[in-house]
Design a protein around this motif. Structure first.
Motif, PDB file in Angstrom:
ATOM      1  N   ALA A   1       1.185  -1.294  -0.053  1.00  0.00           N
ATOM      2  CA  ALA A   1      -0.052  -0.330  -0.348  1.00  0.00           C
ATOM      3  C   ALA A   1       1.161   0.662  -0.342  1.00  0.00           C
ATOM      4  CB  ALA A   1      -0.470  -0.217   1.459  1.00  0.00           C
ATOM      5  N   VAL A   2       2.104   1.465   0.557  1.00  0.00           N
ATOM      6  CA  VAL A   2       3.067   2.259   0.860  1.00  0.00           C
ATOM      7  C   VAL A   2       3.363   2.286  -0.379  1.00  0.00           C
ATOM      8  CG1 VAL A   2       5.081   3.757   1.491  1.00  0.00           C
ATOM      9  CG2 VAL A   2       3.619   2.349   3.537  1.00  0.00           C
ATOM     10  N   ARG A   3       3.509   1.867  -1.315  1.00  0.00           N
ATOM     11  CA  ARG A   3       4.146   1.457  -2.535  1.00  0.00           C
ATOM     12  C   ARG A   3       3.568   2.420  -3.219  1.00  0.00           C
ATOM     13  NH1 ARG A   3       6.954  -3.937  -0.934  1.00  0.00           N
ATOM     14  NH2 ARG A   3       8.778  -2.872  -0.369  1.00  0.00           N
ATOM     15  N   LEU A   4       2.603   2.106  -4.016  1.00  0.00           N
ATOM     16  CA  LEU A   4       1.621   2.182  -4.842  1.00  0.00           C
ATOM     17  C   LEU A   4       1.483   3.416  -4.153  1.00  0.00           C
ATOM     18  CD1 LEU A   4      -0.004   0.213  -6.784  1.00  0.00           C
ATOM     19  CD2 LEU A   4       1.143  -1.029  -4.932  1.00  0.00           C
ATOM     20  N   ALA A   5       1.174   3.518  -3.284  1.00  0.00           N
ATOM     21  CA  ALA A   5       0.028   5.203  -2.790  1.00  0.00           C
ATOM     22  C   ALA A   5       1.525   6.123  -3.517  1.00  0.00           C
ATOM     23  CB  ALA A   5      -0.043   5.326  -1.182  1.00  0.00           C
ATOM     24  N   ARG A   6       2.524   6.044  -2.841  1.00  0.00           N
ATOM     25  CA  ARG A   6       3.916   6.691  -3.517  1.00  0.00           C
ATOM     26  C   ARG A   6       3.678   7.180  -4.801  1.00  0.00           C
ATOM     27  NH1 ARG A   6       8.258   3.379  -0.984  1.00  0.00           N
ATOM     28  NH2 ARG A   6       8.105   4.436   0.036  1.00  0.00           N
ATOM     29  N   ALA A   7       3.598   5.853  -5.645  1.00  0.00           N
ATOM     30  CA  ALA A   7       3.581   6.273  -7.271  1.00  0.00           C
ATOM     31  C   ALA A   7       2.085   6.754  -7.204  1.00  0.00           C
ATOM     32  CB  ALA A   7       3.590   4.828  -7.385  1.00  0.00           C
ATOM     33  N   VAL A   8       0.961   6.665  -6.769  1.00  0.00           N
ATOM     34  CA  VAL A   8       0.228   7.431  -7.847  1.00  0.00           C
ATOM     35  C   VAL A   8       0.017   9.295  -6.794  1.00  0.00           C
ATOM     36  CG1 VAL A   8      -1.275   5.258  -8.174  1.00  0.00           C
ATOM     37  CG2 VAL A   8      -1.316   6.740  -5.831  1.00  0.00           C
ATOM     38  N   LEU A   9       0.192   9.520  -5.776  1.00  0.00           N
ATOM     39  CA  LEU A   9       0.344  11.150  -5.758  1.00  0.00           C
ATOM     40  C   LEU A   9       0.690  11.776  -6.181  1.00  0.00           C
ATOM     41  CD1 LEU A   9       0.812   9.747  -1.738  1.00  0.00           C
ATOM     42  CD2 LEU A   9      -1.834  10.656  -2.468  1.00  0.00           C
ATOM     43  N   PRO A  10       1.637  11.802  -6.370  1.00  0.00           N
ATOM     44  CA  PRO A  10       2.581  13.230  -7.578  1.00  0.00           C
ATOM     45  C   PRO A  10       1.478  12.832  -8.436  1.00  0.00           C
ATOM     46  CG  PRO A  10       4.023  11.367  -7.244  1.00  0.00           C
ATOM     47  CD  PRO A  10       3.040  10.864  -7.038  1.00  0.00           C
ATOM     48  N   HIS A  11       0.454  12.606  -9.323  1.00  0.00           N
ATOM     49  CA  HIS A  11      -0.232  12.697 -10.083  1.00  0.00           C
ATOM     50  C   HIS A  11      -1.575  13.091  -9.865  1.00  0.00           C
ATOM     51  CE1 HIS A  11      -3.418  12.801 -13.594  1.00  0.00           C
ATOM     52  NE2 HIS A  11      -4.256  11.930 -13.145  1.00  0.00           N
ATOM     53  N   MET A  12      -2.392  12.250  -8.866  1.00  0.00           N
ATOM     54  CA  MET A  12      -3.060  13.632  -8.135  1.00  0.00           C
ATOM     55  C   MET A  12      -2.665  14.749  -7.570  1.00  0.00           C
ATOM     56  SD  MET A  12      -4.444   9.780  -5.686  1.00  0.00           S
ATOM     57  CE  MET A  12      -5.057   8.582  -6.709  1.00  0.00           C
ATOM     58  N   ARG A  13      -2.132  15.057  -7.175  1.00  0.00           N
ATOM     59  CA  ARG A  13      -1.182  16.146  -6.233  1.00  0.00           C
ATOM     60  C   ARG A  13      -1.676  17.522  -8.311  1.00  0.00           C
ATOM     61  NH1 ARG A  13       0.237  16.718  -1.333  1.00  0.00           N
ATOM     62  NH2 ARG A  13       1.579  15.189  -0.145  1.00  0.00           N
ATOM     63  N   ASP A  14      -1.033  16.854  -8.964  1.00  0.00           N
ATOM     64  CA  ASP A  14      -0.912  17.954  -9.933  1.00  0.00           C
ATOM     65  C   ASP A  14      -2.305  18.642 -10.027  1.00  0.00           C
ATOM     66  OD1 ASP A  14       1.275  17.927  -9.974  1.00  0.00           O
ATOM     67  OD2 ASP A  14       2.176  16.386 -10.947  1.00  0.00           O
ATOM     68  N   GLN A  15      -3.158  16.670 -10.492  1.00  0.00           N
ATOM     69  CA  GLN A  15      -4.020  17.440 -10.825  1.00  0.00           C
ATOM     70  C   GLN A  15      -5.258  17.984 -10.232  1.00  0.00           C
ATOM     71  OE1 GLN A  15      -6.956  14.048 -12.701  1.00  0.00           O
ATOM     72  NE2 GLN A  15      -6.822  12.900 -10.661  1.00  0.00           N
ATOM     73  N   GLY A  16      -4.976  18.093  -8.876  1.00  0.00           N
ATOM     74  CA  GLY A  16      -5.727  18.393  -7.870  1.00  0.00           C
ATOM     75  C   GLY A  16      -7.293  17.001  -7.314  1.00  0.00           C
TER      76      GLY A  16
ATOM     77  N   ALA B   1      -4.181  11.024   4.786  1.00  0.00           N
ATOM     78  CA  ALA B   1      -4.900  12.255   5.024  1.00  0.00           C
ATOM     79  C   ALA B   1      -4.031  13.717   5.750  1.00  0.00           C
ATOM     80  CB  ALA B   1      -5.960  11.443   5.541  1.00  0.00           C
ATOM     81  N   LEU B   2      -3.662  13.480   6.099  1.00  0.00           N
ATOM     82  CA  LEU B   2      -3.168  14.891   6.896  1.00  0.00           C
ATOM     83  C   LEU B   2      -2.260  15.696   5.732  1.00  0.00           C
ATOM     84  CD1 LEU B   2      -2.879  13.792  10.257  1.00  0.00           C
ATOM     85  CD2 LEU B   2      -4.151  15.280  10.024  1.00  0.00           C
ATOM     86  N   GLU B   3      -1.494  15.068   5.386  1.00  0.00           N
ATOM     87  CA  GLU B   3      -0.608  14.992   4.489  1.00  0.00           C
ATOM     88  C   GLU B   3      -1.337  15.436   2.564  1.00  0.00           C
ATOM     89  OE1 GLU B   3       3.650  13.316   3.911  1.00  0.00           O
ATOM     90  OE2 GLU B   3       3.216  12.719   5.760  1.00  0.00           O
ATOM     91  N   THR B   4      -2.156  15.041   2.884  1.00  0.00           N
ATOM     92  CA  THR B   4      -2.872  15.588   1.078  1.00  0.00           C
ATOM     93  C   THR B   4      -3.637  16.298   1.937  1.00  0.00           C
ATOM     94  OG1 THR B   4      -3.900  13.558   1.255  1.00  0.00           O
ATOM     95  CG2 THR B   4      -1.981  13.255   0.150  1.00  0.00           C
ATOM     96  N   ALA B   5      -4.163  17.014   2.480  1.00  0.00           N
ATOM     97  CA  ALA B   5      -5.529  17.437   2.985  1.00  0.00           C
ATOM     98  C   ALA B   5      -4.942  18.787   2.122  1.00  0.00           C
ATOM     99  CB  ALA B   5      -5.578  17.019   4.390  1.00  0.00           C
ATOM    100  N   GLY B   6      -6.189  19.056   1.650  1.00  0.00           N
ATOM    101  CA  GLY B   6      -6.491  20.055   1.233  1.00  0.00           C
ATOM    102  C   GLY B   6      -5.876  20.276  -0.015  1.00  0.00           C
ATOM    103  N   THR B   7      -5.489  19.481  -1.014  1.00  0.00           N
ATOM    104  CA  THR B   7      -5.207  18.962  -1.959  1.00  0.00           C
ATOM    105  C   THR B   7      -5.993  18.911  -3.519  1.00  0.00           C
ATOM    106  OG1 THR B   7      -4.843  16.855  -1.912  1.00  0.00           O
ATOM    107  CG2 THR B   7      -2.798  18.845  -1.010  1.00  0.00           C
ATOM    108  N   GLY B   8      -7.028  18.162  -2.326  1.00  0.00           N
ATOM    109  CA  GLY B   8      -8.244  17.619  -3.979  1.00  0.00           C
ATOM    110  C   GLY B   8      -7.981  15.909  -3.657  1.00  0.00           C
ATOM    111  N   ILE B   9      -7.111  15.534  -2.573  1.00  0.00           N
ATOM    112  CA  ILE B   9      -6.626  14.015  -2.716  1.00  0.00           C
ATOM    113  C   ILE B   9      -8.104  14.130  -1.461  1.00  0.00           C
ATOM    114  CG2 ILE B   9      -5.304  12.218  -2.533  1.00  0.00           C
ATOM    115  CD1 ILE B   9      -3.399  14.212  -3.839  1.00  0.00           C
ATOM    116  N   THR B  10      -8.630  12.892  -1.552  1.00  0.00           N
ATOM    117  CA  THR B  10      -8.568  11.710  -0.253  1.00  0.00           C
ATOM    118  C   THR B  10      -8.097  10.711   0.424  1.00  0.00           C
ATOM    119  OG1 THR B  10     -10.716  10.834  -0.901  1.00  0.00           O
ATOM    120  CG2 THR B  10     -10.901  13.337  -0.043  1.00  0.00           C
ATOM    121  N   VAL B  11      -8.004  10.335   1.639  1.00  0.00           N
ATOM    122  CA  VAL B  11      -6.946   9.088   1.831  1.00  0.00           C
ATOM    123  C   VAL B  11      -8.293   8.350   2.962  1.00  0.00           C
ATOM    124  CG1 VAL B  11      -5.639   7.715   2.371  1.00  0.00           C
ATOM    125  CG2 VAL B  11      -4.612   9.827   1.163  1.00  0.00           C
ATOM    126  N   ASN B  12      -8.896   7.460   2.398  1.00  0.00           N
ATOM    127  CA  ASN B  12     -10.095   6.133   3.506  1.00  0.00           C
ATOM    128  C   ASN B  12      -9.386   5.427   3.356  1.00  0.00           C
ATOM    129  OD1 ASN B  12     -11.527   8.659   4.642  1.00  0.00           O
ATOM    130  ND2 ASN B  12     -11.797   9.179   2.528  1.00  0.00           N
TER     131      ASN B  12
END
Length: 265
Positions: free
Chosen positions: A124-139, A176-187
């Motif tokens: 889960a750590v590795r997959l999240a690390r891989a997908v988060l940059p795109h999610m951040r870029d697109q908001g 969730a705390l690290e991505t808060a406010g970026t348009g990303i949710t983690v649940n």
């Protein structure tokens, strides 16, 4: 099937479901497809995924199969690259793979602990690390981890499983705390006893540990569940579909319990 409402619509989104060959992961793949998402399904072997991909396509959605072992540190980026090439960048990540171990704490080896941490947490750590940059870029993005009621309370005879699910829920809250406010949710979703192959495979192990006939294991589990039945994978999948949708944009860092009342008893 009727079209999803706007708040449930995932049209134009690409979802990656890891651990999609059976059980909750397979049901999640079709639930996301029914909401309009393009769906990539991943598990250790491609052969185990073709039937699920066919079910996704039966909803009218695009599907892509990618085989990968989550314990391989290099697999996450490879999976992401293959999915991006086949369907587009990943907007929704569902981490539904997992393994269990049943036995007394003293009888479980370091290898048992390593195996469960590799599959249940580090994947889960590795997959999240891989997908988060795109999610951040697109908001916009959704990360949904399949944990367990074992992430919320102690239990006998499954210390590595319990500890890894606690870790997965902790990871969910931190991201969730690290991505808060970026348009990303983690649940996370935290199911109780679900009618899956993993539960059925554990029955002989539980019977041996508890000294009861195999036929008594499931009734014994259900005696602790006020609703008196196993959950079905699709029930969990519908909750995953909600968390992936625009309707859940205000929810992050949560571990949603779906257990037939198990933790009330």
């Amino acid at each position: 099937m009727s079209a999803p409402t706007p708040v449930a619509d995932l049209s134009g989104r690409c979802a990656l479901v890891v651990g999609a060959s059976r059980g909750i992961g397979a049901s999640a793949a079709t639930a996301l497809a029914a909401r309009g998402a393009r769906v990539a399904v991943s598990a250790r072997t491609a052969a185990s995924l073709h039937g699920v991909a066919d079910q996704v396509r039966a909803t009218g959605a695009e599907a892509h199969v990618v085989a990968a072992d989550v314990t391989d540190p290099d697999s996450a980026q490879r999976v992401l690259d293959e999915v991006t090439e086949g369907l587009g960048p990943v907007d929704v990540l569902v981490y539904a793979t997992g393994q269990s171990a049943v036995g007394r704490f003293e009888d479980l080896s370091d290898d048992d602990w390593r195996r469960l941490y590799e599959v249940n947490v580090l994947g889960a750590v590795r997959l999240a690390r891989a997908v988060l940059p795109h999610m951040r870029d697109q908001g916009w993005g959704r990360v949904i981890n399949v944990a367990s009621t074992a992430a919320k309370y102690g239990s006998k005879l499954q210390s590595p499983y319990n500890a890894t699910k606690h870790a997965l829920l902790g990871l969910t809250r931190c991201l969730a705390l690290e991505t808060a406010g970026t348009g990303i949710t983690v649940n996370a979703v935290c199911p109780g006893f679900v009618d899956t192959e993993m539960v059925q495979q554990a029955v002989p192990l539980w019977a041996t540990q508890l000294g009861v006939p195999e036929s008594a294991v499931i009734p014994g589990l259900l005696s602790r569940v006020p609703l008196g039945r196993l959950l079905q994978p699709d029930e969990v999948a519908q909750l995953i579909g909600y968390l992936a949708s625009p309707a859940a944009g205000g929810m992050t860092g949560q571990g949603l319990t779906l257990d037939g009342g198990l933790i009330l008893v």
